[in-house]
Design a protein around this motif. Structure first.
Motif, PDB file in Angstrom:
ATOM      1  N   ILE A 231       0.828  -1.204   0.000  1.00  0.00           N
ATOM      2  CA  ILE A 231       0.000   0.000   0.000  1.00  0.00           C
ATOM      3  C   ILE A 231       0.865   1.258   0.000  1.00  0.00           C
ATOM      4  O   ILE A 231       0.857   2.024  -0.959  1.00  0.00           O
ATOM      5  CB  ILE A 231      -0.969   0.021   1.201  1.00  0.00           C
ATOM      6  N   THR A 232       1.613   1.474   1.059  1.00  0.00           N
ATOM      7  CA  THR A 232       2.267   2.777   1.207  1.00  0.00           C
ATOM      8  C   THR A 232       3.411   2.991   0.215  1.00  0.00           C
ATOM      9  O   THR A 232       3.553   4.086  -0.340  1.00  0.00           O
ATOM     10  CB  THR A 232       2.776   2.980   2.648  1.00  0.00           C
ATOM     11  N   THR A 233       4.232   1.972  -0.033  1.00  0.00           N
ATOM     12  CA  THR A 233       5.333   2.152  -0.993  1.00  0.00           C
ATOM     13  C   THR A 233       4.822   2.339  -2.417  1.00  0.00           C
ATOM     14  O   THR A 233       5.246   3.278  -3.104  1.00  0.00           O
ATOM     15  CB  THR A 233       6.320   0.979  -0.910  1.00  0.00           C
ATOM     16  N   PRO A 234       3.907   1.500  -2.926  1.00  0.00           N
ATOM     17  CA  PRO A 234       3.399   1.737  -4.278  1.00  0.00           C
ATOM     18  C   PRO A 234       2.762   3.119  -4.446  1.00  0.00           C
ATOM     19  O   PRO A 234       2.885   3.729  -5.509  1.00  0.00           O
ATOM     20  CB  PRO A 234       2.367   0.622  -4.471  1.00  0.00           C
ATOM     21  N   THR A 306      -6.074   2.603  -8.253  1.00  0.00           N
ATOM     22  CA  THR A 306      -4.762   2.862  -8.847  1.00  0.00           C
ATOM     23  C   THR A 306      -4.370   4.325  -8.690  1.00  0.00           C
ATOM     24  O   THR A 306      -5.234   5.206  -8.621  1.00  0.00           O
ATOM     25  CB  THR A 306      -4.755   2.478 -10.343  1.00  0.00           C
ATOM     26  N   TYR A 307      -3.051   4.573  -8.642  1.00  0.00           N
ATOM     27  CA  TYR A 307      -2.545   5.945  -8.522  1.00  0.00           C
ATOM     28  C   TYR A 307      -1.137   5.975  -9.097  1.00  0.00           C
ATOM     29  O   TYR A 307      -0.308   5.118  -8.772  1.00  0.00           O
ATOM     30  CB  TYR A 307      -2.526   6.366  -7.055  1.00  0.00           C
ATOM     31  N   ARG A 308      -0.897   6.935  -9.958  1.00  0.00           N
ATOM     32  CA  ARG A 308       0.407   7.073 -10.631  1.00  0.00           C
ATOM     33  C   ARG A 308       0.874   5.747 -11.248  1.00  0.00           C
ATOM     34  O   ARG A 308       2.037   5.373 -11.197  1.00  0.00           O
ATOM     35  CB  ARG A 308       1.471   7.597  -9.668  1.00  0.00           C
ATOM     36  N   GLY A 309      -0.052   5.034 -11.823  1.00  0.00           N
ATOM     37  CA  GLY A 309       0.290   3.796 -12.512  1.00  0.00           C
ATOM     38  C   GLY A 309       0.479   2.590 -11.620  1.00  0.00           C
ATOM     39  O   GLY A 309       0.764   1.496 -12.115  1.00  0.00           O
ATOM     40  N   LYS A 310       0.299   2.757 -10.298  1.00  0.00           N
ATOM     41  CA  LYS A 310       0.439   1.644  -9.363  1.00  0.00           C
ATOM     42  C   LYS A 310      -0.940   1.214  -8.889  1.00  0.00           C
ATOM     43  O   LYS A 310      -1.681   2.005  -8.318  1.00  0.00           O
ATOM     44  CB  LYS A 310       1.293   2.053  -8.162  1.00  0.00           C
TER      45      LYS A 310
END
Length: 555
Positions: A231-234, A306-310
């Motif tokens: 969650i947090t790293t992606p 999804t956010y910024r492609g993650k």
């Protein structure tokens, strides 16, 4: 395509990514474009009225309920406002204020113990297991944690835990009654439910503590590691996690001065005693975060995972996460982890699809998919003591401020009559009639269930309510004496038959109780006729209407 959730119908489907910016009266179906990334802007840049936002901020800045607060509001991918007010650290102990030069002011990047907002991170971690085929939410928890299936818990499913319908009681003092982490976890696994599974809604920390253990068991690693990796790293949430490092302590808001247990002024450690006794990492509490990080999490959900492609969740999973699975428990709408449609803190943004969560330390996150809006309020309301009182009025004020900043366009002509406050009266006449009076108007109603718009006529010095027939999406099916409701986000057409005789005076009166409000009431296309002629055309004769507490609005 029409999509029905609960009793409300979204009347206009809009393709993802091309919704009507700045509108409250055109609810959007579907997710925002997956490419939507939060960016800075002004309320005006996305069609919002800044005045209601400023009013909400003034309410929060002047609140005696907490030493300080950080707010963030976003709409359609734009952060339209962020504010820091008050102190992150104000007290040395339960009663002693620090000297002014030692107090720590709030910053927009202050880190907070978000308390039960942690439950969202745990729920996302569980749904990640579902997507990986490691967990089926319809199966008993004992399928994955055999030791849990004792003392009447064999039929409790993972879904029961996610929706707080397991029958487990809210809390047991693990930190006080058990000597170490292993004994505390065993106590949760052994604990008998206080009601049959699936029979009641009871918000319970034990549900999420259990889910945290389930995540660790299925992933083969600690919960904090799972949340970090998945969650947090992606998502790039660099200030979000458990047990923050000492290097960030200067940015962390203090919570409570605790004497039992004897922890002193708690800052940089989780406030919740049970989570603290479990090493600071638990399914129900323990996460620290900032307003911006929580807004990114919120936008990820609005984007469909999804956010910024993650991508952290599939669109279908997010859709299920935001679907009410607690229809059998009115007033306790709940998705898979997210609470839904809770007026008491979602304010004017509340609706069947509105999702969020609160935290005991004074935090809340509200996501409104229908307008693609986000409201974050982070406070240190338990500093220096937890008896400071409820901050629900501040939570509701912030969300309602954003709702009122969104436009409701007049049904006809350039302006409509609007009020957000109780006691408002819109008065006509007296009008001379020669037969039964017919009253018609358009109404956009977004109110708490205890608030109502009534239409009355004067009869011998007394006011009598007219029965109302209402049509439109989400409108009451039966004749009613007053209008109230939320979530439908649609104009209604209203008709009423008044008395015979001349002269006649009609008034529209908005009555509120002392509880929560909503976006308010907007009236337009007011017409009063008798059998022969038009007695009042509100569009052409606004001078015949006397507003008390109402005002003309263009949006």
């Amino acid at each position: 395509m029409l999509v029905q959730l609960g009793a409300a119908v979204a009347v206009l489907a809009v393709t993802a990514g091309v919704g009507p910016t700045g509108r409250f009266d055109v609810p959007v179906n579907g997710f925002a474009a997956a490419t939507t990334v939060l960016r800075e802007g002004s309320p005006e840049s996305v069609g919002l009225d800044p005045a209601p936002i400023e009013a909400a901020k003034a309410t929060i800045a002047g609140s005696p309920l907490f030493p300080g607060a950080v707010t963030l509001l976003a709409h359609d991918g734009v952060i339209v406002d962020r504010t820091a007010t008050g102190k992150a650290v104000r007290y040395a102990d339960a009663t002693t204020e620090l000297p002014a030069e030692q107090q720590v002011p709030m910053r927009v990047d202050t880190i907070f113990d978000v308390a039960s907002v942690t439950k969202l991170f745990t729920s996302i971690a569980v749904l990640g297991l579902v997507e990986d085929g490691k967990v089926d939410i319809e199966k008993p928890v004992s399928t994955y944690l055999p030791e849990f299936g004792v003392n009447g818990k064999a039929t409790i499913t993972v879904k029961h835990l996610l929706t707080h319908t397991s029958g487990l009681e809210p809390f047991i003092p693990l930190w006080r009654d058990y000597p170490d982490k292993a004994a505390r976890i065993k106590a949760v696994m052994d604990h008998a439910p206080s009601a049959p599974p699936g029979s009641v809604y009871t918000y319970s920390d034990l549900n999420l503590i259990t889910l945290g253990v389930l995540v660790e068991r299925q992933r083969g690693e600690s919960l904090d590691s799972v949340v970090t990796k998945r969650i947090t790293t992606p998502l790039g949430l660099t200030d979000t996690g458990y047990n923050p490092p000492a290097s960030k302590r200067d940015r962390i808001a203090a919570t409570e001065y605790q004497t039992t247990p004897a922890r002193g002024m708690v800052r940089g450690e989780v406030h919740d005693e049970n989570a603290w006794s479990l090493g600071g990492v638990a399914g129900h509490a323990g996460v620290f975060s900032t307003a911006e990080d929580l807004a990114v999490l919120g936008q990820t959900i609005l984007n469909g995972g999804t956010y910024r492609g993650k991508r952290i969740l599939r669109e279908a999973t997010v859709r299920e996460m935001l679907t009410n699975h607690n229809a059998a428990y009115p007033g306790n709408a709940h998705g898979l982890g997210f609470e839904l449609d809770q007026r008491w803190y979602m304010g004017g943004l509340a609706g069947p699809r509105t999702a969020g969560h609160t935290g005991f330390t004074g935090t809340s996150l509200v996501l409104d998919p229908a307008s693609r809006s986000i409201a974050v309020l982070l406070t240190n309301r338990v500093h220096p003591v937890r008896t400071n009182g409820s901050i629900n009025s501040a939570r509701e004020a912030l969300a309602s401020g954003l709702a009122r900043a969104l436009a409701v366009r007049p049904r006809q002509g350039p302006t409509a009559w609007y009020t957000a406050t109780g006691g408002a009266t819109l008065l006509t006449g007296p009008l001379r009639s020669t037969g039964p009076v017919s009253v018609s108007f358009a109404a956009f109603v977004d109110t708490d269930a205890g608030d109502s718009l009534v239409v009355e006529f004067e009869d011998g010095g007394e006011w009598r309510a007219l029965p109302l027939r209402v049509s439109g999406p989400g409108a009451p099916e039966q004749e009613v004496s007053g209008l109230s409701g939320s979530g439908h986000r649609s104009w209604w057409t209203v008709h009423a038959i008044g008395p015979v005789g001349a002269p006649v005076t009609v008034r529209w009166r908005y009555v509120t109780d002392s509880r929560y409000s909503g976006r308010g009431v907007t009236l337009d296309r007011i017409t009063v006729t008798d059998s022969r002629r038009i007695l009042l055309d509100g569009e052409k004769q606004p001078h015949l209407i006397r507003p008390l507490g109402w005002g003309p609005k263009t949006r």
